[in-house]
Design a protein around this motif. Structure first.
Motif, PDB file in Angstrom:
ATOM      1  N   PRO A 148     -14.353  13.615  -7.331  1.00 51.13           N
ATOM      2  CA  PRO A 148     -13.115  13.260  -8.025  1.00 51.13           C
ATOM      3  C   PRO A 148     -12.261  12.301  -7.206  1.00 51.13           C
ATOM      4  O   PRO A 148     -12.228  12.363  -5.981  1.00 51.13           O
ATOM      5  N   VAL A 149     -11.559  11.392  -7.901  1.00 48.84           N
ATOM      6  CA  VAL A 149     -10.683  10.433  -7.237  1.00 48.84           C
ATOM      7  C   VAL A 149      -9.504  11.158  -6.633  1.00 48.84           C
ATOM      8  O   VAL A 149      -8.898  12.019  -7.250  1.00 48.84           O
ATOM      9  N   LEU A 150      -9.170  10.806  -5.406  1.00 48.54           N
ATOM     10  CA  LEU A 150      -8.035  11.405  -4.718  1.00 48.54           C
ATOM     11  C   LEU A 150      -6.904  10.400  -4.646  1.00 48.54           C
ATOM     12  O   LEU A 150      -7.118   9.218  -4.453  1.00 48.54           O
ATOM     13  N   ALA A 151      -5.695  10.861  -4.762  1.00 48.17           N
ATOM     14  CA  ALA A 151      -4.540   9.965  -4.705  1.00 48.17           C
ATOM     15  C   ALA A 151      -4.349   9.459  -3.286  1.00 48.17           C
ATOM     16  O   ALA A 151      -4.505  10.195  -2.321  1.00 48.17           O
ATOM     17  N   GLN A 152      -4.018   8.182  -3.154  1.00 52.62           N
ATOM     18  CA  GLN A 152      -3.757   7.600  -1.845  1.00 52.62           C
ATOM     19  C   GLN A 152      -2.481   8.193  -1.271  1.00 52.62           C
ATOM     20  O   GLN A 152      -1.429   8.162  -1.894  1.00 52.62           O
ATOM     21  N   GLY A 153      -2.572   8.781  -0.074  1.00 50.94           N
ATOM     22  CA  GLY A 153      -1.401   9.380   0.531  1.00 50.94           C
ATOM     23  C   GLY A 153      -0.664   8.393   1.408  1.00 50.94           C
ATOM     24  O   GLY A 153      -0.985   7.212   1.459  1.00 50.94           O
ATOM     25  N   THR A 154       0.353   8.877   2.087  1.00 53.42           N
ATOM     26  CA  THR A 154       1.116   8.032   3.012  1.00 53.42           C
ATOM     27  C   THR A 154       0.915   8.543   4.431  1.00 53.42           C
ATOM     28  O   THR A 154       1.825   8.486   5.249  1.00 53.42           O
ATOM     29  N   CYS A 155      -0.234   9.084   4.714  1.00 49.06           N
ATOM     30  CA  CYS A 155      -0.513   9.682   6.015  1.00 49.06           C
ATOM     31  C   CYS A 155      -0.441   8.660   7.137  1.00 49.06           C
ATOM     32  O   CYS A 155      -0.933   7.535   7.005  1.00 49.06           O
ATOM     33  N   VAL A 156       0.126   9.070   8.237  1.00 47.11           N
ATOM     34  CA  VAL A 156       0.200   8.246   9.437  1.00 47.11           C
ATOM     35  C   VAL A 156      -1.101   8.438  10.217  1.00 47.11           C
ATOM     36  O   VAL A 156      -1.500   9.566  10.517  1.00 47.11           O
ATOM     37  N   ILE A 157      -1.760   7.341  10.557  1.00 44.50           N
ATOM     38  CA  ILE A 157      -3.064   7.410  11.203  1.00 44.50           C
ATOM     39  C   ILE A 157      -2.998   8.194  12.506  1.00 44.50           C
ATOM     40  O   ILE A 157      -3.891   8.984  12.820  1.00 44.50           O
TER      41      ILE A 157
ATOM     42  N   TYR B 190     -13.788   7.171  10.760  1.00 43.00           N
ATOM     43  CA  TYR B 190     -12.715   6.624   9.926  1.00 43.00           C
ATOM     44  C   TYR B 190     -12.359   5.238  10.444  1.00 43.00           C
ATOM     45  O   TYR B 190     -12.207   5.020  11.649  1.00 43.00           O
ATOM     46  N   THR B 191     -12.217   4.301   9.521  1.00 46.21           N
ATOM     47  CA  THR B 191     -11.861   2.932   9.888  1.00 46.21           C
ATOM     48  C   THR B 191     -10.705   2.451   9.022  1.00 46.21           C
ATOM     49  O   THR B 191     -10.694   2.682   7.817  1.00 46.21           O
ATOM     50  N   CYS B 192      -9.741   1.790   9.635  1.00 47.14           N
ATOM     51  CA  CYS B 192      -8.651   1.154   8.903  1.00 47.14           C
ATOM     52  C   CYS B 192      -8.633  -0.324   9.274  1.00 47.14           C
ATOM     53  O   CYS B 192      -8.537  -0.680  10.447  1.00 47.14           O
ATOM     54  N   GLU B 193      -8.728  -1.176   8.260  1.00 44.47           N
ATOM     55  CA  GLU B 193      -8.744  -2.619   8.503  1.00 44.47           C
ATOM     56  C   GLU B 193      -7.343  -3.202   8.622  1.00 44.47           C
ATOM     57  O   GLU B 193      -7.160  -4.272   9.200  1.00 44.47           O
ATOM     58  N   HIS B 194      -6.347  -2.512   8.067  1.00 41.01           N
ATOM     59  CA  HIS B 194      -4.981  -3.044   8.132  1.00 41.01           C
ATOM     60  C   HIS B 194      -3.980  -1.888   8.131  1.00 41.01           C
ATOM     61  O   HIS B 194      -3.839  -1.175   7.143  1.00 41.01           O
ATOM     62  N   GLU B 195      -3.305  -1.706   9.268  1.00 40.61           N
ATOM     63  CA  GLU B 195      -2.313  -0.645   9.392  1.00 40.61           C
ATOM     64  C   GLU B 195      -0.932  -1.169   8.999  1.00 40.61           C
ATOM     65  O   GLU B 195      -0.497  -2.228   9.454  1.00 40.61           O
ATOM     66  N   LEU B 196      -0.244  -0.421   8.149  1.00 42.54           N
ATOM     67  CA  LEU B 196       1.081  -0.809   7.679  1.00 42.54           C
ATOM     68  C   LEU B 196       2.139  -0.503   8.736  1.00 42.54           C
ATOM     69  O   LEU B 196       1.900   0.277   9.666  1.00 42.54           O
ATOM     70  N   PRO B 197       3.326  -1.104   8.609  1.00 39.52           N
ATOM     71  CA  PRO B 197       4.403  -0.842   9.574  1.00 39.52           C
ATOM     72  C   PRO B 197       4.763   0.642   9.696  1.00 39.52           C
ATOM     73  O   PRO B 197       5.216   1.088  10.748  1.00 39.52           O
ATOM     74  N   ASN B 198       4.551   1.423   8.620  1.00 46.51           N
ATOM     75  CA  ASN B 198       4.885   2.847   8.667  1.00 46.51           C
ATOM     76  C   ASN B 198       3.791   3.688   9.309  1.00 46.51           C
ATOM     77  O   ASN B 198       3.902   4.915   9.381  1.00 46.51           O
ATOM     78  N   GLY B 199       2.714   3.041   9.774  1.00 44.11           N
ATOM     79  CA  GLY B 199       1.657   3.762  10.465  1.00 44.11           C
ATOM     80  C   GLY B 199       0.525   4.230   9.577  1.00 44.11           C
ATOM     81  O   GLY B 199      -0.476   4.763  10.078  1.00 44.11           O
ATOM     82  N   ALA B 200       0.655   4.044   8.268  1.00 42.52           N
ATOM     83  CA  ALA B 200      -0.410   4.416   7.340  1.00 42.52           C
ATOM     84  C   ALA B 200      -1.345   3.240   7.140  1.00 42.52           C
ATOM     85  O   ALA B 200      -1.022   2.098   7.498  1.00 42.52           O
ATOM     86  N   CYS B 201      -2.508   3.516   6.569  1.00 37.71           N
ATOM     87  CA  CYS B 201      -3.459   2.437   6.290  1.00 37.71           C
ATOM     88  C   CYS B 201      -3.166   1.839   4.926  1.00 37.71           C
ATOM     89  O   CYS B 201      -2.836   2.557   3.971  1.00 37.71           O
ATOM     90  N   ALA B 202      -3.272   0.526   4.824  1.00 40.77           N
ATOM     91  CA  ALA B 202      -3.020  -0.151   3.557  1.00 40.77           C
ATOM     92  C   ALA B 202      -4.056   0.276   2.519  1.00 40.77           C
ATOM     93  O   ALA B 202      -5.209   0.540   2.858  1.00 40.77           O
TER      94      ALA B 202
END
Length: 216
Positions: free
Chosen positions: A18-27, A152-164
């Protein structure tokens, strides 16, 4: 042109969770593998499944209907300090709109550097392919070194610390010859824990596209 696209576009056959909602988790709040030992992680790992391996190509040339990649595996050669190389290969099939298709092996290589500390980060610099020079930051979330690993890989981290959105990638790896597999519930748990959205896709494993002896 086609060679560039097949390296970018990866879509393996498998099952969907099932599709999961994108959270605002800080990496930096994610729980990752403690006391990670790079040398012990070295060896051949097969891709067992992923949420998205790379951002999908939105436009294909008119004559191409689809591109699929299967049997992806990576050979890790890491030193004590985490410096080393990763060689990845997979079987790519390009299907043309006229019904014809062709299959071949595609390789992508990386150099690695491990940032030491309580939250070790693996920096990967692509050394071959269309994205040569691109930097990707990865965490080994969990591994027993002998059977499975969650990366886990993040290609672009947002200013708030979460992954785009669409820039976060979950990779479930299985060590060569290991029979271990994660359950749907365990995979769903990792996706929720890492705030990953989208469908999980199982990737088939096989002996196709072997590494040449002089590259091992």
């Amino acid at each position: 042109m086609i060679r560039s696209l097949v390296i970018l576009y990866l879509s393996a056959l498998g099952f969907l969770l099932p599709v999961l909602a994108q959270g605002t988790c800080v990496i930096n709040d994610f729980e990752v593998q403690t006391n990670f030992v790079p040398e012990q992680f070295s060896g051949l790992w097969h891709l067992a499944g992923y949420n998205r391996m790379m951002r999908p190509v939105t436009r294909l040339p008119p004559r191409i209907a689809k591109i699929t990649t299967r049997y992806v595996k990576s050979l890790y050669a890491l030193g004590e300090d985490g410096r080393g190389t990763i060689r990845s290969t997979g079987q790519v099939t390009v299907t043309l709109r006229d019904g014809h298709n062709f299959t071949r092996c595609e390789d992508v290589d990386f150099s690695t550097h491990m940032e030491q500390g309580s939250r070790p980060v693996m920096d990967l610099i692509q050394t071959t392919g269309r994205r040569q020079g691109a930097l990707t930051r990865s965490h080994i979330v969990e591994t027993d070194y002998a059977n499975y690993a969650v990366r886990y890989t993040c290609e672009h981290e947002l200013p708030n610390g979460a992954c785009a959105p669409t820039k976060d990638h979950l990779w479930i790896l299985r060590k060569d010859s290991a029979q271990f597999s994660l359950t749907d519930s365990q995979i769903r748990g990792f996706m929720e824990r890492l705030c990953i959205s989208g469908a999980y896709i199982e990737s088939p494993m096989g002996p196709q596209c072997p590494f040449e002896d002089n590259q091992k």
